[in-house]
Design a protein around this motif. Sequence first.
Motif, mmCIF file in Angstrom:
data_model
loop_
_atom_site.group_PDB
_atom_site.id
_atom_site.type_symbol
_atom_site.label_atom_id
_atom_site.label_comp_id
_atom_site.label_asym_id
_atom_site.label_seq_id
_atom_site.Cartn_x
_atom_site.Cartn_y
_atom_site.Cartn_z
ATOM 1 N N ASN A 101 1.243 1.897 -3.515
ATOM 2 C CA ASN A 101 0.037 1.619 -4.298
ATOM 3 C C ASN A 101 0.300 0.547 -5.357
ATOM 4 O OD1 ASN A 101 -2.675 1.899 -4.986
ATOM 5 N ND2 ASN A 101 -2.182 3.340 -6.621
ATOM 6 N N THR B 203 -0.904 -1.971 -10.185
ATOM 7 C CA THR B 203 -1.226 -0.861 -9.295
ATOM 8 C C THR B 203 -2.441 -1.216 -8.459
ATOM 9 O OG1 THR B 203 -2.558 0.161 -11.013
ATOM 10 C CG2 THR B 203 -0.283 0.904 -10.823
ATOM 11 N N GLY B 204 -2.409 -0.806 -7.217
ATOM 12 C CA GLY B 204 -3.551 -1.007 -6.333
ATOM 13 C C GLY B 204 -3.679 -2.418 -5.812
ATOM 14 N N PRO C 99 0.792 -1.230 0.000
ATOM 15 C CA PRO C 99 0.000 0.000 0.000
ATOM 16 C C PRO C 99 0.828 1.286 0.000
ATOM 17 C CG PRO C 99 -0.262 -1.184 2.081
ATOM 18 C CD PRO C 99 0.537 -2.049 1.182
#
Length: 125
Positions: free
Chosen positions: A71, A89-90, A68
């Motif tokens: 990201n 991503t994420g 996190p």
Amino acid sequence: YNRPKNVFVAGFLNRHIGTLPINLIDARYMASGQWLGNVRVGVRPEEVSREAREDSIRGIIAGKLSLPMINATILSIHVGEHEVHAQTTGDENLRTGDQAWLTFKQYHVFDKESGMRLRSYPETL
């Protein structure tokens, strides 16, 4: 980094300290129409996309690590007897055992015998 001379150099150079090394898989796992001969294909984790296309490779998600702070999510995906790492991503809603379709944005072709890079797709300067 973008045009490694051989497998050793490709595996030695990473974008950042602590990042995953280049993935190496047998070319026979490439999608139909991309048979490249008796070579290995090298693809960096940030160049692996989960975009399902005609030239995608089928794999099974073996693990997931969420990062996190940056990201990002690192996926471990089994493709045949190889484990491919993809950086996305994420935090994606994926689970171990889910099917994944992989597309390589850029990859390198290495001779199995000598380890020398034969070419890259797409070719970079």
